[in-house]
Design an enzyme around this catalytic site. Structure first.
Site, PDB file in Angstrom:
ATOM      1  N   THR A  14       0.877  -1.171   0.000  1.00  0.00           N
ATOM      2  CA  THR A  14       0.000   0.000   0.000  1.00  0.00           C
ATOM      3  C   THR A  14       0.911   1.215   0.000  1.00  0.00           C
ATOM      4  O   THR A  14       2.086   1.101   0.344  1.00  0.00           O
ATOM      5  CB  THR A  14      -0.832  -0.009   1.312  1.00  0.00           C
ATOM      6  OG1 THR A  14      -1.648  -1.180   1.329  1.00  0.00           O
ATOM      7  CG2 THR A  14      -1.708   1.214   1.470  1.00  0.00           C
ATOM      8  N   GLY A  29      -4.730  -5.036   6.703  1.00  0.00           N
ATOM      9  CA  GLY A  29      -5.818  -4.099   6.918  1.00  0.00           C
ATOM     10  C   GLY A  29      -6.825  -4.565   7.943  1.00  0.00           C
ATOM     11  O   GLY A  29      -7.376  -3.755   8.704  1.00  0.00           O
ATOM     12  N   ARG A  34     -13.194  -8.023  -1.365  1.00  0.00           N
ATOM     13  CA  ARG A  34     -12.562  -7.807  -0.053  1.00  0.00           C
ATOM     14  C   ARG A  34     -12.056  -6.359   0.010  1.00  0.00           C
ATOM     15  O   ARG A  34     -11.412  -5.868  -0.902  1.00  0.00           O
ATOM     16  CB  ARG A  34     -11.397  -8.772   0.135  1.00  0.00           C
ATOM     17  CG  ARG A  34     -10.606  -8.562   1.444  1.00  0.00           C
ATOM     18  CD  ARG A  34      -9.416  -7.640   1.249  1.00  0.00           C
ATOM     19  NE  ARG A  34      -8.642  -7.455   2.470  1.00  0.00           N
ATOM     20  CZ  ARG A  34      -7.632  -6.587   2.593  1.00  0.00           C
ATOM     21  NH1 ARG A  34      -7.309  -5.815   1.574  1.00  0.00           N
ATOM     22  NH2 ARG A  34      -6.984  -6.460   3.719  1.00  0.00           N
ATOM     23  N   ASP A  61      -8.137  -1.807   4.963  1.00  0.00           N
ATOM     24  CA  ASP A  61      -8.241  -0.595   5.780  1.00  0.00           C
ATOM     25  C   ASP A  61      -8.060   0.691   4.983  1.00  0.00           C
ATOM     26  O   ASP A  61      -8.521   1.752   5.406  1.00  0.00           O
ATOM     27  CB  ASP A  61      -7.196  -0.631   6.912  1.00  0.00           C
ATOM     28  CG  ASP A  61      -5.770  -0.778   6.384  1.00  0.00           C
ATOM     29  OD1 ASP A  61      -5.587  -1.386   5.310  1.00  0.00           O
ATOM     30  OD2 ASP A  61      -4.841  -0.290   7.044  1.00  0.00           O
ATOM     31  N   THR A 106       0.034   0.853   6.422  1.00  0.00           N
ATOM     32  CA  THR A 106       0.182  -0.178   5.400  1.00  0.00           C
ATOM     33  C   THR A 106       0.282  -1.519   6.138  1.00  0.00           C
ATOM     34  O   THR A 106       0.669  -1.553   7.303  1.00  0.00           O
ATOM     35  CB  THR A 106       1.458   0.033   4.554  1.00  0.00           C
ATOM     36  OG1 THR A 106       2.606  -0.023   5.423  1.00  0.00           O
ATOM     37  CG2 THR A 106       1.450   1.380   3.843  1.00  0.00           C
TER      38      THR A 106
END
Ligand code: GLY
Length: 364
Positions: free
Chosen positions: A207, A261, A235, A238, A258
């Site tokens: 991320t 999540g 899916r 976060d 990162t």
């Protein structure tokens, strides 16, 4: 509900391990003055771009998004945007959020297909709708009506990695594993980077989070991801969840994350980090405290190592209104030995620094 003995042992072991906090120092952590941009380690160019734009007077959120767009556009980063690793069906689905401190507004998209820059769509959700989060087909429709083209985000490299994962998934299906000595170089490079063991686990992914404070002390934050590798279709991690993957309060600071999540969503980690900063904690210590909360509240055995420590990686990044910054990772390095680092740009320049860490990774 009373804790089962097994559950209790897991948390007790984790609590004992917590006393062995690994590296909780090692950062210069400003302030060297404003502006400041902090991000995950894949954002060195991104923080540089955000810093330069803020120096010229650009709004901190616009600067943060422009920085993150570099990583979203980069096919070599296989954890974000174009070139991101697809879901279990071979489809790239992206999540992103943005938070604008001065107006206190936020926007997000989840499971968005066919747009390289989900942060741009998230910003339009914030600016042009009464909503905060649009998902799936609705997010795609919103991107369509705002003129975003439908692009193929699956690069050849990502397709080959997905195909190799699919072929190796099960001995009980109709796919045959390709011989190891005929491994495609792109697939081999990916496996070396992340580790094949990890690749099979649902905890691997990447991320970018970027938080920015401009010279006036105004704040913006943004997070973008292709999510867990080979995730279930639909899916959502976060990254697009305001208060988890991204949270900004213009009076206090900004934080994001990162890593796994699901672990973050369960503690609302971005919001928690900002609340810790509001209580006076340094951004680095705020990040460490969020990790401590996650380690303490993770009770499922399948998510714990034998010693009770979390069996997943997660990192938080935070900056306060004064420009103090810090980042902390669950472990000081990855299972493949890469040190946990973050990217930072301030008047001293753009560079990487070591994250603080809750735990030292033991040799396996
Ligand atoms: N932190 C990114 C994700 O879990 O999707």
């Amino acid at each position: 509900m009373p804790l089962s003995r097994r559950t209790f042992l897991g948390t007790a072991a984790a609590a004992a391990a917590l006393s062995k906090v690994a590296r909780a120092q090692g950062q210069t952590q400003g302030p060297a003055g404003l502006p400041v941009a902090i991000s995950s380690s894949n954002g060195l160019q991104a923080v540089g771009r955000a810093f330069e734009m803020m120096q010229k007077g650009t709004d901190p959120l616009d600067a943060a998004i422009a920085g993150v767009n570099i990583v979203e556009d980069d096919p070599e980063d296989m954890t974000v945007g174009y070139g991101g690793i697809p879901n279990q069906d071979g489809v790239v689905q992206l999540d992103a959020s943005v938070f604008h401190g001065p107006t206190g507004r936020a926007g997000a998209v989840a499971s968005l297909e066919g747009v390289k820059n989900p942060t741009k769509v998230a910003k339009l959700v914030m600016e042009t709708t009464d909503h905060v989060l649009l998902v799936g087909a609705g997010a795609r429709w919103f991107a369509d009506v705002n003129g975003f083209a439908r692009e193929n985000l699956l690069t050849e490299k990502a397709r080959k990695v997905w195909l190799y994962w699919r072929q190796n998934l099960s001995a009980n299906d109709k796919w045959l594993e390709p011989p190891l000595d005929k491994l495609d170089p792109d697939v081999k490079h990916f496996i070396d980077l992340f580790g094949w063991d990890d690749l099979r686990k649902p905890t691997t992914g990447g991320t970018i989070h970027l938080s920015a404070v401009d010279s006036r002390g105004d704040i913006g934050g943004c997070t973008s991801t292709s999510g867990l590798f080979f995730k279930m279709p639909g899916r959502v991690g976060d990254s697009p969840i305001i208060g988890a993957g991204c949270f900004t309060d213009n009076d206090v600071g900004s934080a994001g994350s990162t890593g796994r999540g699901e672990a973050n969503i369960l503690v609302s980690g971005g919001h928690l980090a900002v609340e810790f900063m509001r209580q006076g904690k340094h951004p680095k210590d705020a990040c460490v405290e969020v990790l401590r909360r996650i380690a303490k509240t993770t009770r499922e055995k399948r998510l714990l190592e034998a010693d009770g420590r979390p069996a997943f990686g997660i990192t938080f990044y935070a900056v306060n209104k004064k420009g103090q910054y810090g980042a902390a990772s669950m472990y000081d390095r990855s299972k493949t030995g890469r040190p946990a680092q973050f990217a930072i740009a301030d008047p001293r320049g753009a560079r990487k620094e070591d994250c603080a860490a809750l735990f030292e990774r033991r040799p396996s």
